[in-house]
Write a protein that holds these residues in place. Structure first.
Motif, PDB file in Angstrom:
ATOM      1  N   LYS A  19     -87.702  12.427 -11.983  1.00  0.00           N
ATOM      2  CA  LYS A  19     -87.206  13.385 -12.970  1.00  0.00           C
ATOM      3  C   LYS A  19     -86.002  14.141 -12.416  1.00  0.00           C
ATOM      4  CE  LYS A  19     -89.368  17.281 -13.694  1.00  0.00           C
ATOM      5  NZ  LYS A  19     -90.229  18.387 -14.145  1.00  0.00           N
ATOM      6  N   GLY A  20     -84.948  14.148 -13.185  1.00  0.00           N
ATOM      7  CA  GLY A  20     -83.770  14.945 -12.862  1.00  0.00           C
ATOM      8  C   GLY A  20     -83.561  15.987 -13.939  1.00  0.00           C
ATOM      9  N   SER A  21     -83.494  17.252 -13.546  1.00  0.00           N
ATOM     10  CA  SER A  21     -83.357  18.346 -14.511  1.00  0.00           C
ATOM     11  C   SER A  21     -82.029  19.066 -14.333  1.00  0.00           C
ATOM     12  CB  SER A  21     -84.508  19.343 -14.362  1.00  0.00           C
ATOM     13  OG  SER A  21     -85.755  18.732 -14.659  1.00  0.00           O
ATOM     14  N   HIS A  22     -81.510  19.566 -15.450  1.00  0.00           N
ATOM     15  CA  HIS A  22     -80.249  20.309 -15.462  1.00  0.00           C
ATOM     16  C   HIS A  22     -80.433  21.593 -16.258  1.00  0.00           C
ATOM     17  CE1 HIS A  22     -78.967  16.150 -14.700  1.00  0.00           C
ATOM     18  NE2 HIS A  22     -77.840  16.631 -14.208  1.00  0.00           N
ATOM     19  N   ILE A  23     -79.630  22.582 -15.930  1.00  0.00           N
ATOM     20  CA  ILE A  23     -79.569  23.803 -16.721  1.00  0.00           C
ATOM     21  C   ILE A  23     -78.135  24.042 -17.163  1.00  0.00           C
ATOM     22  CG2 ILE A  23     -81.591  24.896 -15.659  1.00  0.00           C
ATOM     23  CD1 ILE A  23     -79.694  26.521 -13.887  1.00  0.00           C
ATOM     24  N   VAL A  24     -77.991  24.722 -18.297  1.00  0.00           N
ATOM     25  CA  VAL A  24     -76.679  25.123 -18.811  1.00  0.00           C
ATOM     26  C   VAL A  24     -76.671  26.640 -18.914  1.00  0.00           C
ATOM     27  CG1 VAL A  24     -75.080  24.995 -20.752  1.00  0.00           C
ATOM     28  CG2 VAL A  24     -76.379  22.965 -20.067  1.00  0.00           C
ATOM     29  N   VAL A  25     -75.623  27.255 -18.374  1.00  0.00           N
ATOM     30  CA  VAL A  25     -75.482  28.717 -18.380  1.00  0.00           C
ATOM     31  C   VAL A  25     -74.086  29.066 -18.878  1.00  0.00           C
ATOM     32  CG1 VAL A  25     -77.085  28.970 -16.444  1.00  0.00           C
ATOM     33  CG2 VAL A  25     -74.618  28.796 -15.994  1.00  0.00           C
TER      34      VAL A  25
ATOM     35  N   THR B 227     -81.968  17.957 -10.100  1.00  0.00           N
ATOM     36  CA  THR B 227     -83.086  17.886  -9.187  1.00  0.00           C
ATOM     37  C   THR B 227     -83.526  16.423  -9.050  1.00  0.00           C
ATOM     38  OG1 THR B 227     -84.651  18.239 -10.994  1.00  0.00           O
ATOM     39  CG2 THR B 227     -83.861  20.194  -9.832  1.00  0.00           C
ATOM     40  N   ASP B 228     -84.401  16.156  -8.098  1.00  0.00           N
ATOM     41  CA  ASP B 228     -84.997  14.832  -7.915  1.00  0.00           C
ATOM     42  C   ASP B 228     -86.476  15.031  -7.622  1.00  0.00           C
ATOM     43  OD1 ASP B 228     -83.070  12.655  -8.164  1.00  0.00           O
ATOM     44  OD2 ASP B 228     -82.048  13.551  -6.460  1.00  0.00           O
TER      45      ASP B 228
END
Length: 504
Positions: A234-240, A275-276
């Motif tokens: 799983k790779g996660s991203h955030i937007v700010v 992330t990994d």
């Protein structure tokens, strides 16, 4: 209820970047092709990437020189073929002596510059950060290099569109519920997930390009044992809200040997990831954890003056990457390379299954897979996609196209025209055909989204619901309210007529 059987040379299961790439290549070689996707195009891994066309600088540390060389060579081909949804981007790597020595970074960047020919992208160089830098005062040195940006979901949609224009049949919301060999052919049962209608199709060759589902499809639909397993990461991203005003992206080193990208995103935001994390379960249900949010926020705060909190996150997404299972090692070290397995073909119907891969090498993967498929068809054409412009990409520069469109449609606001160029390219003319004023664009739903564009996406790009439109065909979900999203869905529902699968 079932309709009559339709014959194809090739059926591709999976509407992500690899499946659409294979469908496009095969259709262009003259093979009668059907692509089926159980959800929307790019609805899983292929819309959840870091949005980069890159060689993978960090893969050099894992000695994946072949993968990096291939990806570097592909960057420029892709940038030429889709200048509306891809463009060069400079990356800044702040230097931290306790994480990686300068000689190692310089060596890596030298290899990055020279492993493949560069024509569009500038080489690397060292830089100094002064008092105007967005970084904390203690960081004064760094490096710059070039890679590319891509709107990943639109890449998939436009590749599917190119496949269709080459003669392929594209079916979204269509699940392969069963496939079994019948001598030299496959008998395939397809179900429309909206109507429940089933269609029988027959093909010579079957392609399993289902990404995170590639192994499970064998048991669920093929009644076979998977030849190998994939490692789901799983790779996660955030937007700010945008944390600096510079056009460059930043690549940040961390003490755990991982790197994090901070990328200018949709003009007013910063995209941070990835992330990994090893993952088990349904890939469609993957979401970011609090720990991942804290991890990404913490790394950014170690580098930038502008400090973040988890409350600054306006959107997040998680994708499950189907990586080659090397039976050990950390998730971030799992190979991003690809392979495909061929089952049958001499005395029975062939099955080709794609394992692994990354967006940058999707065209090369599709070409290699279609080369294997073409061995079963004596009249199949040669590879052709390296110089194949994707729909809307037939122009030299975004600036020139924007000027041309401004002259032709002076009534379109500049901000809207800017977005159209970066979304549809020259297909903007088709979207605006017959319009002479903003009134002709129909109802305004918010964030410069009009009924005309929604109709275009529904009729031309397989959009079915609001999520398809505001998160995959565009990124307007970042700017729309819940009430506006409901209005879009209500409009689509009022226009929708669910029809059964048709033959082609």
């Amino acid at each position: 209820m079932q309709s009559a059987t339709t014959d194809y040379d090739l059926i591709v299961i999976g509407g992500g970047v690899n499946g659409t790439g294979i469908a496009m290549d095969a259709a262009g070689r003259g093979l009668k092709t059907l692509l089926c996707e159980m959800h929307d195009l790019a609805s899983a891994t292929s819309s959840s990437s870091s949005k980069l066309i890159h060689g993978g600088l960090r893969y050099l540390e894992h000695y994946e020189f072949k993968l990096v060389r291939q990806a570097l060579a592909e960057r420029e081909a892709l940038l030429r073929n889709a200048p509306h949804i891809m463009w060069p981007m400079r990356f800044r790597l702040p230097y931290q002596s306790h994480l990686r020595p300068a000689w190692m970074i310089r060596t890596g960047l030298f290899l990055y510059d020279h492993l493949a020919k560069r024509e569009l992208l500038r080489g690397s160089n060292g830089i100094r950060f002064d008092g105007n830098s967005p970084l904390i005062p203690g960081i004064t040195r760094g490096f710059e290099y070039s890679d590319g940006w891509v709107d990943d979901a639109r890449l998939v949609v436009l590749t599917a569109k190119a496949a269709e224009e080459k003669g392929a049949t594209v079916r979204t919301r269509t699940r392969c519920v069963k496939a079994e060999r019948d001598g030299m052919n496959w008998q395939v049962t397809l179900r429309d997930e909206r109507s429940g209608h089933e269609q029988q199709a027959r093909c010579r060759t079957l392609v399993n390009a289902t990404g995170p589902w590639v192994s499970s499809l064998f048991k669920e639909s093929l009644g076979m044992q998977a030849p190998k397993q994939i490692r789901m990461v799983k790779g996660s991203h955030i937007v700010v809200p945008r944390i600096h005003t510079e056009p460059e992206a930043y690549i940040l080193q961390n003490a755990d040997d991982r790197i994090i990208f901070v990328i200018p995103y949709e003009d007013d935001f910063s995209l941070i990831g990835t992330t990994d994390v090893d993952y088990q379960g349904d890939p469609k249900k993957a979401t970011i954890s609090e720990e991942e949010v804290d991890y990404l926020v913490g790394i950014v705060n170690d580098y930038f003056r502008n400090k973040l909190t988890p409350e600054d996150v306006v959107w997040s997404y998680s994708g499950v990457r189907p990586l080659m299972d090397d039976e050990g090692g950390s998730a971030q070290k799992a190979s991003r390379d690809y392979t495909f397995e061929v089952d049958g073909g001499k005395d029975d119907a062939p099955l080709i299954s794609v394992f692994g891969g990354k967006i940058t090498t999707y065209r090369k993967l599709a070409e290699a897979a279609t080369d294997r498929i073409s061995q079963f068809f004596t009249d199949a054409g040669d590879g052709w996609t390296r110089d194949a412009t994707l729909p809307g990409g037939d122009f030299e520069s975004q600036e020139d196209l924007r000027d041309e469109l401004k002259t032709a449609y002076p009534w379109v606001p500049s901000g809207l025209l800017h977005r159209f160029v970066r979304t549809y390219g020259t297909r903007t003319r088709k979207l605006l055909d017959g319009c002479h004023s903003m009134e002709d664009m129909g109802r305004h739903f918010g964030a410069n989204l009009y009924a005309r564009e929604i109709d275009y996406l529904r009729d031309q790009e397989w959009a079915v619901d609001a999520e398809d439109i505001v998160w995959r065909r565009t990124k307007l979900g970042l700017r729309l309210t819940a009430a506006e999203l409901s209005g879009i869905q209500a409009y689509l529902d009022s226009q929708t007529v669910t029809a059964p699968l048709t033959t082609a």
